[in-house]
Design a protein around this motif. Structure first.
Motif, short mmCIF file in Angstrom:
data_model
loop_
_atom_site.label_atom_id
_atom_site.label_comp_id
_atom_site.label_asym_id
_atom_site.label_seq_id
_atom_site.Cartn_x
_atom_site.Cartn_y
_atom_site.Cartn_z
N ASN A 1 -15.43 17.39 34.33
CA ASN A 1 -16.86 17.67 34.05
C ASN A 1 -17.96 17.15 35.17
O ASN A 1 -18.28 16.02 35.04
N GLU A 2 -18.01 17.91 36.16
CA GLU A 2 -18.66 17.59 37.27
C GLU A 2 -20.20 17.24 36.97
O GLU A 2 -20.77 16.69 38.16
N GLU A 3 -20.79 17.66 35.98
CA GLU A 3 -22.11 17.57 35.80
C GLU A 3 -22.53 16.36 34.97
O GLU A 3 -23.71 15.85 34.84
N VAL A 4 -21.39 15.43 34.54
CA VAL A 4 -21.74 14.33 33.50
C VAL A 4 -21.71 13.19 34.67
O VAL A 4 -20.90 13.08 35.67
N LYS A 5 -22.43 12.32 34.04
CA LYS A 5 -22.73 10.98 34.68
C LYS A 5 -22.09 9.98 33.78
O LYS A 5 -21.90 9.95 32.94
N VAL A 6 -21.89 8.55 34.44
CA VAL A 6 -21.31 7.53 33.57
C VAL A 6 -22.16 6.44 33.96
O VAL A 6 -22.64 6.09 35.05
N SER A 7 -22.41 5.71 32.78
CA SER A 7 -23.12 4.29 32.97
C SER A 7 -22.12 3.12 32.66
O SER A 7 -21.29 3.13 31.74
N ILE A 8 -21.93 1.83 33.49
CA ILE A 8 -21.25 0.97 33.28
C ILE A 8 -22.04 -0.36 33.24
O ILE A 8 -22.97 -0.64 34.04
N CYS A 9 -21.93 -0.96 32.04
CA CYS A 9 -22.41 -2.27 31.65
C CYS A 9 -21.47 -3.42 31.42
O CYS A 9 -20.44 -3.36 30.55
N GLY A 10 -21.62 -4.52 32.25
CA GLY A 10 -20.66 -5.57 32.35
C GLY A 10 -21.31 -6.64 31.50
O GLY A 10 -22.34 -7.11 31.27
N TYR A 11 -20.32 -7.44 30.74
CA TYR A 11 -20.54 -8.38 29.71
C TYR A 11 -19.77 -9.75 29.89
O TYR A 11 -18.75 -9.65 30.39
N ALA A 12 -19.98 -10.65 29.33
CA ALA A 12 -19.11 -12.07 29.32
C ALA A 12 -19.42 -12.67 27.93
O ALA A 12 -20.37 -12.46 27.53
#
Length: 374
Positions: free
Chosen positions: A302-313
């Motif tokens: 799905n080339e139109e899709v983006k992704v968000s990455i969120c880090g936690y501790a």
């Protein structure tokens, strides 16, 4: 009363030391890619040297032999615990006496240890000089006090005289260093101070008695204190072609003309992947690589899709500043893995929350980078 105040000071110092070690523990265990990770291990120390009982005589007059045997366990690069036995001979003296008098003692100890080299310079199993400090408590058993008894019978009245066997509570602390000879053998140097009851040397001085020790010996480390992290395994995943459905309309007419070809778009459902990490680590484990592979395949399809990455501790470990940095490194580690598989940077959004937000109820699950497509 003086001994009780001293023991209270030892207890307070132990509490302060524990808080300090907890706040710095994360920095000691963070493992960069390719570096050696810490592994908990047992060790044994054999020491011998000289003791000095603080008293009313010159320093050299109250020196006596001492020895110690200890077994310890290091839980992490900073914090450990040690138990052992020490003692041999002690001396006492009055200014009015021509000679000192001797007695024997044997003391059992339990110490909390802090690795100063790892605290100040980070963990390095190949370091030659390793300094440490400790605080602890002990119980000393005195015996063979015949010299003092003879002095008392000769007319030198000793107000705190004891005979036979006597038990004393002790507080202790000190500094030491291990000089690395091999992976499992170290030359050891240590100085320590033990505070005991005023009755330890049979004299009334209205203050606690002190026993000072200077020791040398060897430290023997058991098992492996470090391990190399497993290499990160990469997978090449071919892009999956997008299936299209063509619908052809026919009109009732003498001449049949093809209808425009329309592509039926399927609704793309968001994908969520939780990449979990070890405590105080930002290295993607091999057990999480299949999640990275699934996320890459979805984004390539799905080339139109983006992704968000969120880090936690997790909030139960380390400090706010350390956890803020650790959550950022986890998010960036996932971003780097996606870019390495050909995912364009403008399709990736990176964020990090430290320990301010806890998305899960279990501490170990909050060591995570959450990836959500949109």
């Amino acid at each position: 009363m003086q001994l009780k105040r001293n023991l209270m000071l030892v207890a307070i110092s132990l509490s302060t030391l524990a808080v300090s070690a907890q706040n710095t523990q994360s920095s000691g265990q963070v493992t960069e890619e390719g570096k050696t990770a810490f592994k908990p291990h047992w060790y044994m120390q054999v020491q011998a040297g000289a003791a000095q009982t603080v008293g009313e005589a010159s320093f050299k007059d109250l020196i006596s032999p001492t020895a110690a045997l200890s077994v310890g366990y290091k839980f992490n690069p900073l914090w450990g615990i040690r138990a052992g036995v020490s003692g041999w001979q002690a001396k006492g003296k009055w200014v009015i006496l021509p000679d000192s008098y001797k007695f024997n003692y044997l003391q059992g100890n339990v110490d909390a240890t802090l690795d100063l080299s790892n605290l100040l310079c980070h963990y390095n199993p190949k370091r030659f000089f390793n300094a440490y400090m400790f605080l602890g408590v002990g119980v000393a058993g005195g015996f063979n006090n015949d010299d003092a008894v003879a002095l008392d019978e000769a007319g030198y009245h000793m107000q705190y005289l004891w005979s036979g066997k006597k038990v004393f509570v002790a507080g202790r602390g000190g500094l030491g260093a291990n000089l690395r000879l091999s992976n499992h053998v170290f030359f050891n140097l240590e100085v320590n101070a033990n505070v005991l009851s005023d009755k330890f040397n049979s004299k009334k001085a209205d203050n606690a008695d002190w026993q000072l020790n200077a020791l040398a010996g060897f430290t023997f480390k058991f098992g492996k204190s470090g391990k190399k992290p497993k290499p990160v395994v990469s997978y090449d995943i071919a892009p999956t072609p997008v299936e299209t459905v063509v619908e052809v309309k026919q009109e009732p007419a003498p001449v049949v003309t093809p209808a425009p070809v329309e592509e039926k778009k399927e609704e793309v459902k968001p994908l969520t992947e939780n990449i979990f990490f070890k405590i105080n680590s930002a290295v993607i484990r091999s057990s999480e690589e299949n999640k990275i592979a699934d996320l890459v395949a979805f984004l390539q399809k799905n080339e139109e899709v983006k992704v968000s990455i969120c880090g936690y501790a997790d909030a139960a470990t380390g400090t706010a500043s350390i956890n803020q940095r650790l959550s950022k490194e986890r998010a960036l580690a996932v971003e780097k893995a996606l870019k390495a598989k050909g995912i364009a940077a403008d399709r990736i959004t990176v964020d990090f929350k430290g320990d301010k937000v806890q998305p899960f109820s279990k501490n170990e699950e909050n060591r995570v980078a959450i990836c959500i497509t949109e």
